[in-house]
Design a protein around this motif. Structure first.
Motif, PDB file in Angstrom:
ATOM      1  N   VAL A 133       8.220   1.083  11.149  1.00 25.82           N
ATOM      2  CA  VAL A 133       8.528   0.511   9.842  1.00 25.82           C
ATOM      3  C   VAL A 133       7.252   0.369   9.015  1.00 25.82           C
ATOM      4  N   VAL A 134       6.164  -0.120   9.648  1.00 25.01           N
ATOM      5  CA  VAL A 134       4.895  -0.297   8.934  1.00 25.01           C
ATOM      6  C   VAL A 134       4.397   1.042   8.397  1.00 25.01           C
ATOM      7  N   ARG A 135       4.480   2.091   9.208  1.00 21.81           N
ATOM      8  CA  ARG A 135       4.023   3.413   8.742  1.00 21.81           C
ATOM      9  C   ARG A 135       4.805   3.858   7.520  1.00 21.81           C
ATOM     10  N   ARG A 136       6.102   3.608   7.532  1.00 28.14           N
ATOM     11  CA  ARG A 136       6.917   3.978   6.377  1.00 28.14           C
ATOM     12  C   ARG A 136       6.524   3.157   5.149  1.00 28.14           C
ATOM     13  N   LEU A 137       6.354   1.853   5.336  1.00 28.01           N
ATOM     14  CA  LEU A 137       6.006   0.988   4.212  1.00 28.01           C
ATOM     15  C   LEU A 137       4.669   1.373   3.600  1.00 28.01           C
ATOM     16  N   LEU A 138       3.697   1.734   4.446  1.00 33.60           N
ATOM     17  CA  LEU A 138       2.358   2.031   3.945  1.00 33.60           C
ATOM     18  C   LEU A 138       2.253   3.436   3.369  1.00 33.60           C
ATOM     19  N   ARG A 139       3.288   4.243   3.534  1.00 38.04           N
ATOM     20  CA  ARG A 139       3.359   5.481   2.765  1.00 38.04           C
ATOM     21  C   ARG A 139       3.801   5.191   1.337  1.00 38.04           C
ATOM     22  N   GLU A 140       4.618   4.158   1.189  1.00 33.23           N
ATOM     23  CA  GLU A 140       5.138   3.809  -0.136  1.00 33.23           C
ATOM     24  C   GLU A 140       4.165   2.930  -0.923  1.00 33.23           C
ATOM     25  N   VAL A 429     -11.117  -1.207  12.045  1.00 37.65           N
ATOM     26  CA  VAL A 429     -10.245  -0.879  10.914  1.00 37.65           C
ATOM     27  C   VAL A 429      -8.987  -0.106  11.322  1.00 37.65           C
ATOM     28  N   SER A 430      -8.873   0.261  12.575  1.00 35.50           N
ATOM     29  CA  SER A 430      -7.660   0.967  13.026  1.00 35.50           C
ATOM     30  C   SER A 430      -6.499   0.020  13.307  1.00 35.50           C
ATOM     31  N   ARG A 431      -6.738  -1.285  13.264  1.00 34.32           N
ATOM     32  CA  ARG A 431      -5.762  -2.232  13.798  1.00 34.32           C
ATOM     33  C   ARG A 431      -4.862  -2.890  12.755  1.00 34.32           C
ATOM     34  N   TYR A 432      -5.016  -2.579  11.479  1.00 30.97           N
ATOM     35  CA  TYR A 432      -4.171  -3.205  10.464  1.00 30.97           C
ATOM     36  C   TYR A 432      -2.669  -3.030  10.731  1.00 30.97           C
ATOM     37  N   PRO A 433      -2.193  -1.831  11.115  1.00 30.01           N
ATOM     38  CA  PRO A 433      -0.744  -1.693  11.333  1.00 30.01           C
ATOM     39  C   PRO A 433      -0.197  -2.637  12.389  1.00 30.01           C
TER      40      PRO A 433
END
Length: 501
Positions: A133-140, A429-433
């Motif tokens: 879900v996070v990956r989808r949201l951060l594309r938008e 910085v890789s850990r935000y998701p």
């Protein structure tokens, strides 16, 4: 694909120039964007209006015979709006524009920007589902981090000689980065962290105050720009909210510059304007030291008269006022002075960790009223007031700010590469998701809430600061020309200046 932010910007621009009197789906009409002042022989209650904005600051009252005098005939598009034959070249007729607005409204109703409205409809029952879900949201919507000190580490480790620095490599395996507790950033990890926009800090130490702070700041801005130019496939320099969204849509990381510390101005408004011209889009009013015009955290000094002028000049320029590192008195003074929203680019909640670097509840409430954003820092000392912290402790700060100020006023400003102790689970910085996915495990956090926290709140604030800038331009507000009193160094001796004139 066109996004809701594009629609909102286009709609606003349409309303400002549309000659029709329709209410544009409740958004008002062009008269709501008119600028008024007393006309000749009229009282303050009887006004003559022309193109611009109504909520102008007191410093912007530049009337002559009842009319504002915007620069470069900025209001000409308004004066001809009632006659299509006199409309500027390239403008569209009002009837066509109203049709376009209706089409946009229908598109929105049909589902344009649907991810923004889902509000928690995706699967959230497992950690992997939440990450999806996070990956989808951060594309938008872009994930916007408010503060990263990579540029200072480039100076420390490389003396700003970047020809031998491959930011596209895994720096965790390359010396001297690999052995440094202060190193958390490279392009592979930024990509893994789904970072959409980053404020890169042009930081110089307080020890440079009254010496070569201005020169060092210019050198740090230079190295940030050169790093961006060396990686055009991954990074894009941006100076505004619309550019930020465009670069994010292109698949690159929108890169903005923030100057950390008012000592970088050398007590000069001309330097402030020059830094803005070079691309700096926020100034942290103080770092760890007082300046002659503002008090830093741990003290009780506030803004001087010149300090308030600095805040207003930042409003005029369209530069974010960053209150991280400031004394609470300075923050209150700035909030009572500014006409635009402020940010705390990397701070926490004082009620959760009683550090002078964190924000007390009364100021959180002021930020909410101001429309600004507090961006939560990941430095363990600011999270738990000791060296041991976890991701859940960071979430404690986020939730407290959300409770006191509201979900529209919280963001992320980790401070990576400027901190040496990070919370477990937020090592780089890789850990935000993973942080955002953990929030989605809480039913009180909708998908839209997470998008606001991740970056939409900051994009909104940046856009609002730009609106204030544009209104002041229409009002022909002139650059401030105040000169501060001569500054002394901490030991009381005069600072190193050629002359005061």
């Amino acid at each position: 694909m066109e996004t809701p932010w594009d629609v909102e910007l286009e709609l606003r621009q349409h309303i400002q120039t549309c000659a029709c009197t329709c209410n544009h789906m409740g958004y008002g009409n062009y008269m709501d964007y008119q600028m008024c002042c007393p006309g000749p022989g009229h009282s303050a209650g009887s006004v003559v209006c022309q193109g611009g904005a109504r909520d102008l600051p007191d410093v912007a009252e530049r009337c002559n015979g009842g009319h504002f005098l915007p620069p470069d005939s900025a209001s000409s598009s308004y004066s001809s709006a009632g006659d299509p034959a006199k409309a500027p070249a390239g403008s569209r007729g009002p009837r066509c524009l109203c049709v376009v607005v209706c089409v946009i409204a229908a598109a929105l109703a049909a589902g344009l920007g649907l991810p923004l409205a889902l509000g928690g409809a995706g699967r959230r029952d497992t950690p992997q589902a939440r990450l999806d879900v996070v990956r989808r949201l951060l594309r938008e919507a872009p994930l916007v981090d408010g503060h990263n000190d990579l540029a200072w580490n480039v100076r420390k480790f490389m003396h700003n000689r970047i020809a031998g620095l491959n930011l596209s490599a895994d720096l965790a395996r390359i010396e001297p980065w690999a052995r440094s507790q202060w190193s958390h950033t490279d392009i592979p990890r930024l990509r893994a962290g789904l970072v959409g926009a980053q404020f890169w800090s042009a930081y110089v130490p307080c020890g440079a105050q009254h010496m070569d702070a201005v020169q060092l700041t210019l050198e740090q801005i230079d190295v940030i720009k050169r790093l961006i130019e060396l990686h055009p496939q991954h990074l894009g320099l941006v100076t505004g909210s619309r550019e930020l969204l465009e670069v994010h849509r292109s698949g690159r990381i929108a890169s903005l510059i923030g100057v950390e510390g008012g000592h970088s101005l050398g007590n000069s408004l001309a330097v402030l304007r020059s830094l803005y011209g070079l691309g700096a889009r926020y100034l942290t009013v103080t770092h760890a030291c007082d300046t002659p015009w503002a008090g830093a955290a741990g003290g009780d000094r506030g803004l001087s008269a010149f300090g308030r002028t600095v805040i207003r000049e930042m409003n005029r320029l369209g530069m974010l006022v960053d209150l991280s590192h400031t004394a609470a008195t300075t923050a209150r003074d700035a909030l009572n002075t500014t006409h635009a929203p402020v940010v705390f680019s990397h701070s926490g909640a004082m009620a959760v960790c009683n550090s002078s670097r964190n924000v007390p509840d009364d100021i959180l409430r002021m930020v909410a009223e101001n429309g600004g954003v507090v961006m939560v820092n990941f430095f363990s000392q600011l999270v738990t007031c000791n060296d041991s912290a976890t991701m859940k402790d960071v979430i404690g700060h986020i939730n407290h700010i959300r409770k006191v100020a509201g979900v529209d006023h919280v963001g992320i400003g980790a401070g990576y590469d400027g901190i040496n102790v990070t919370p477990a689970g937020l090592e780089d910085v890789s850990r935000y998701p993973h942080l955002l996915a953990e929030l989605l495990a809480d039913p009180s956090w909708s998908e839209r809430d997470v998008m606001k926290l991740a970056g939409l709140n900051v994009v909104r604030v940046l856009g609002r600061v730009e609106e204030v800038r544009d209104k002041w331009r229409l009002a022909a507000v002139l650059p401030a020309e105040e000169v501060p009193p001569p500054a002394n160094t901490p030991d009381g001796t005069p600072s190193c200046t050629y002359m005061l004139s």
